[in-house]
Design a protein around this motif. Structure first.
Motif, mmCIF file in Angstrom:
data_model
loop_
_atom_site.group_PDB
_atom_site.id
_atom_site.type_symbol
_atom_site.label_atom_id
_atom_site.label_comp_id
_atom_site.label_asym_id
_atom_site.label_seq_id
_atom_site.Cartn_x
_atom_site.Cartn_y
_atom_site.Cartn_z
ATOM 1 N N ALA A 120 -13.040 -22.733 27.590
ATOM 2 C CA ALA A 120 -13.491 -21.528 26.891
ATOM 3 C C ALA A 120 -14.705 -21.841 26.036
ATOM 4 C CB ALA A 120 -12.368 -20.972 26.014
ATOM 5 N N ASN A 121 -15.777 -21.126 26.257
ATOM 6 C CA ASN A 121 -17.010 -21.274 25.464
ATOM 7 C C ASN A 121 -17.458 -22.735 25.371
ATOM 8 O OD1 ASN A 121 -16.623 -18.589 25.069
ATOM 9 N ND2 ASN A 121 -16.145 -18.710 22.905
ATOM 10 N N GLN A 122 -17.166 -23.511 26.369
ATOM 11 C CA GLN A 122 -17.480 -24.934 26.295
ATOM 12 C C GLN A 122 -17.917 -25.383 27.690
ATOM 13 O OE1 GLN A 122 -15.522 -28.516 23.840
ATOM 14 N NE2 GLN A 122 -14.002 -27.415 24.965
ATOM 15 N N ASN A 123 -19.044 -26.075 27.744
ATOM 16 C CA ASN A 123 -19.532 -26.500 29.055
ATOM 17 C C ASN A 123 -19.017 -27.885 29.401
ATOM 18 O OD1 ASN A 123 -20.852 -25.357 31.113
ATOM 19 N ND2 ASN A 123 -22.834 -25.233 30.049
ATOM 20 N N ILE A 124 -18.087 -27.947 30.324
ATOM 21 C CA ILE A 124 -17.477 -29.240 30.645
ATOM 22 C C ILE A 124 -17.683 -29.538 32.122
ATOM 23 C CG2 ILE A 124 -15.253 -30.436 30.832
ATOM 24 C CD1 ILE A 124 -14.362 -28.709 28.483
ATOM 25 N N GLU A 125 -17.999 -30.781 32.393
ATOM 26 C CA GLU A 125 -18.127 -31.213 33.785
ATOM 27 C C GLU A 125 -16.765 -31.062 34.449
ATOM 28 O OE1 GLU A 125 -19.207 -31.828 36.947
ATOM 29 O OE2 GLU A 125 -20.895 -32.750 35.893
ATOM 30 N N LYS A 126 -16.643 -30.104 35.377
ATOM 31 C CA LYS A 126 -15.331 -29.833 35.959
ATOM 32 C C LYS A 126 -15.134 -30.493 37.320
ATOM 33 C CE LYS A 126 -14.896 -25.138 34.914
ATOM 34 N NZ LYS A 126 -14.322 -23.873 35.320
ATOM 35 N N ASN A 127 -16.241 -31.028 37.856
ATOM 36 C CA ASN A 127 -16.144 -31.375 39.276
ATOM 37 C C ASN A 127 -15.829 -32.825 39.597
ATOM 38 O OD1 ASN A 127 -16.593 -28.727 39.978
ATOM 39 N ND2 ASN A 127 -18.808 -28.991 39.681
ATOM 40 N N VAL A 128 -15.358 -33.566 38.596
ATOM 41 C CA VAL A 128 -15.007 -34.956 38.874
ATOM 42 C C VAL A 128 -13.493 -35.102 38.739
ATOM 43 C CG1 VAL A 128 -15.631 -37.358 38.380
ATOM 44 C CG2 VAL A 128 -17.176 -35.523 37.694
ATOM 45 N N TYR A 129 -12.848 -35.343 39.851
ATOM 46 C CA TYR A 129 -11.381 -35.413 39.864
ATOM 47 C C TYR A 129 -10.916 -36.794 40.283
ATOM 48 C CZ TYR A 129 -11.893 -30.409 39.477
ATOM 49 O OH TYR A 129 -12.239 -29.159 39.039
ATOM 50 N N PRO A 130 -9.676 -37.186 39.880
ATOM 51 C CA PRO A 130 -8.742 -36.406 39.084
ATOM 52 C C PRO A 130 -9.104 -36.421 37.602
ATOM 53 C CG PRO A 130 -7.792 -38.559 39.497
ATOM 54 C CD PRO A 130 -9.107 -38.519 40.216
ATOM 55 N N GLN A 131 -8.658 -35.356 36.917
ATOM 56 C CA GLN A 131 -8.665 -35.364 35.465
ATOM 57 C C GLN A 131 -7.209 -35.520 35.047
ATOM 58 O OE1 GLN A 131 -10.240 -31.465 35.109
ATOM 59 N NE2 GLN A 131 -12.362 -32.142 35.023
ATOM 60 N N LEU A 132 -7.010 -35.891 33.813
ATOM 61 C CA LEU A 132 -5.645 -35.981 33.296
ATOM 62 C C LEU A 132 -5.509 -34.950 32.181
ATOM 63 C CD1 LEU A 132 -2.911 -37.546 33.219
ATOM 64 C CD2 LEU A 132 -3.960 -39.059 31.517
ATOM 65 N N ALA A 133 -4.358 -34.264 32.125
ATOM 66 C CA ALA A 133 -4.127 -33.329 31.022
ATOM 67 C C ALA A 133 -2.837 -33.700 30.306
ATOM 68 C CB ALA A 133 -4.039 -31.898 31.550
ATOM 69 N N LEU A 134 -2.895 -33.712 28.993
ATOM 70 C CA LEU A 134 -1.686 -33.878 28.178
ATOM 71 C C LEU A 134 -1.449 -32.528 27.503
ATOM 72 C CD1 LEU A 134 0.571 -35.523 26.781
ATOM 73 C CD2 LEU A 134 -1.093 -36.142 25.014
ATOM 74 N N LEU A 135 -0.367 -31.865 27.924
ATOM 75 C CA LEU A 135 -0.067 -30.533 27.404
ATOM 76 C C LEU A 135 1.141 -30.633 26.483
ATOM 77 C CD1 LEU A 135 -0.560 -28.582 30.764
ATOM 78 C CD2 LEU A 135 -2.243 -29.057 28.960
ATOM 79 N N VAL A 136 0.910 -30.354 25.213
ATOM 80 C CA VAL A 136 1.956 -30.536 24.200
ATOM 81 C C VAL A 136 2.100 -29.270 23.360
ATOM 82 C CG1 VAL A 136 2.551 -32.901 23.536
ATOM 83 C CG2 VAL A 136 0.213 -32.127 23.256
ATOM 84 N N SER A 137 3.217 -28.578 23.557
ATOM 85 C CA SER A 137 3.403 -27.315 22.821
ATOM 86 C C SER A 137 4.818 -27.259 22.254
ATOM 87 C CB SER A 137 3.153 -26.146 23.772
ATOM 88 O OG SER A 137 4.168 -26.095 24.741
ATOM 89 N N GLY A 138 5.219 -26.059 21.836
ATOM 90 C CA GLY A 138 6.561 -25.911 21.304
ATOM 91 C C GLY A 138 7.608 -25.880 22.407
ATOM 92 N N GLY A 139 7.189 -25.614 23.623
ATOM 93 C CA GLY A 139 8.144 -25.525 24.738
ATOM 94 C C GLY A 139 7.965 -26.601 25.788
ATOM 95 N N HIS A 140 6.813 -27.281 25.778
ATOM 96 C CA HIS A 140 6.514 -28.240 26.846
ATOM 97 C C HIS A 140 5.858 -29.506 26.330
ATOM 98 C CE1 HIS A 140 7.084 -24.584 29.104
ATOM 99 N NE2 HIS A 140 7.305 -25.329 30.163
ATOM 100 N N THR A 141 6.092 -30.591 27.051
ATOM 101 C CA THR A 141 5.361 -31.838 26.828
ATOM 102 C C THR A 141 5.187 -32.426 28.210
ATOM 103 O OG1 THR A 141 6.497 -32.124 24.726
ATOM 104 C CG2 THR A 141 5.374 -34.064 25.618
#
Ligand code: KG4
Ligand code: ZN
Length: 348
Positions: A120-141
């Motif tokens: 969102a509103n941020q220019n990020i190089e999206k085309n180099v895979y794999p990327q890693l995501a760490l998703l940490v919320s109140g319902g998920h880790t």
């Protein structure tokens, strides 16, 4: 292309409008004041508040974007995971609007939303895979490998409580309000993180699973012994030290398992998402770990985008549209409280 997105996955009623991935308005009506007196989300109250607020939140969002329904090209909504009775309100509203205005509908996975908050509103190089995501919320880790745009593989997830949930429970235990994660981390700034020793969960295991219930139970026992089974209150110093020691072990656990994933898939970047991604110490320690591997850390540009919000759903909807993943039969769309980030339902 203008996208209107709705997220009612838990206890925030949120509606956003984006022009492609540029956010034009992002309105969040928080229910914290309703649930805080109960120390957690009460589903029936959450549902009622969503029902009472959804129309006015949509109107406010349109007004702030200087638009009417006629300017909207695509409707999108979170279909899961989340609280069933809450999800239902958003899903039914999005179906109603997309049928009434005869516009396409996209059903977005909430965790994909948290991941896409980074774009969102941020220019990020999206085309180099794999990327890693760490998703940490109140319902998920969860640790997720982004194989290509829109294709995900879960590498590890929590076996019990989510990290944010553990923060909220321990915050409550030491007398902070709800949701307590941010309050606890603020309190920890003045605490001694070596005051109390917590065992790092699953430390010797090679997998990328998480567990937070043991730390939570250890914190409970500690408070019991420090307060003589609730007979005397904790001192200010004790609450600060518990907060700092608890936060330290949670972050150590998150960073340790993330490093295992980094070594396994050699990602081009690490994307952080979910409410706990607002935690400054977590960001700092991840950055330090990633330096060894020369991997950048990316996180949502503003705090509002770390928390539940509909802007992240609008941004994610762009990707679904690009992949032609529209809801095929609108009447078949249903909420799915246990939806996983790996699935691609077609609703046909
Ligand atoms: O993503 P989110 O807004 O909602 C869910 O999808 O669950 O995450 C909310 C969670 C809560 O558990 C809250 O306590 C936690 O994120 N949180 C934090 C911080 N800010 C929010 N946890 C730790 N440190 C923070 N600074
Ligand atoms: Zn969330």
């Amino acid at each position: 292309m203008n996208i209107l997105a709705i997220d009612t996955s838990c206890d925030d009623t949120s509606v956003a409008i984006s022009k492609k991935t540029t956010i034009l308005s992002n309105v969040i009506s928080s229910q914290d004041e309703i649930h805080s007196q109960w120390g957690g989300v009460v589903p029936s109250l959450a549902k009622r508040a969503h029902q009472e607020r959804i129309d006015e939140v949509i109107q406010l969002c349109l007004k702030r974007a200087h638009m009417s329904f006629d300017d909207i090209d695509v409707f999108s909504v979170t279909y899961g995971p989340g609280l069933a009775v809450s999800l239902e309100v958003g899903v039914e509203k999005a179906k109603e609007l997309s049928i009434k205005y005869n516009k396409p509908l996209v059903a977005v996975n909430h965790m994909v939303g948290h991941l896409c908050a980074n774009y969102a509103n941020q220019n990020i190089e999206k085309n180099v895979y794999p990327q890693l995501a760490l998703l940490v919320s109140g319902g998920h880790t969860e640790l997720v490998s982004v194989l290509q745009e829109g294709e995900y593989k879960i590498l590890g997830q929590t076996l019990d409580d989510a990290c944010g949930e553990a923060f909220d429970k321990v915050a409550r235990l030491i007398g902070l309000g709800y949701p307590g994660g941010a309050l606890l981390s603020k309190l920890a700034e003045d605490g001694d993180d070596t005051a109390y020793k917590f065992t790092t969960p699953l430390h010797t295991q090679k997998n990328m699973m998480f567990s937070f219930s043991g730390i939570k139970t250890a914190a409970f026992r500690l408070v019991q012994s420090l307060t003589d089974d609730g007979k005397k209150p904790l001192t200010k110093k004790q609450t600060q030290d518990i907060a700092a020691s608890f936060q330290k072990v949670c972050i150590k656990h998150l960073v340790e398992k993330t490093e295992k994933a980094v070594e396994l898939i050699s990602p081009s970047s690490l994307l952080l998402g979910g409410g706990v991604s607002a935690n400054l110490l977590l960001r700092k320690q991840l950055r330090t770990m990633l330096k060894k591997y020369n991997i950048p850390l990316v996180y949502p540009k503003v705090k509002k985008l770390c928390m539940d919000n509909a802007a992240m759903i609008a941004v994610a909807a762009n990707m679904y549209i690009k992949r032609d993943e529209f809801v095929k039969s609108k009447e078949k769309l249903e909420r799915n409280p246990i939806a996983t980030i790996e699935e691609h339902p077609t609703w046909s």
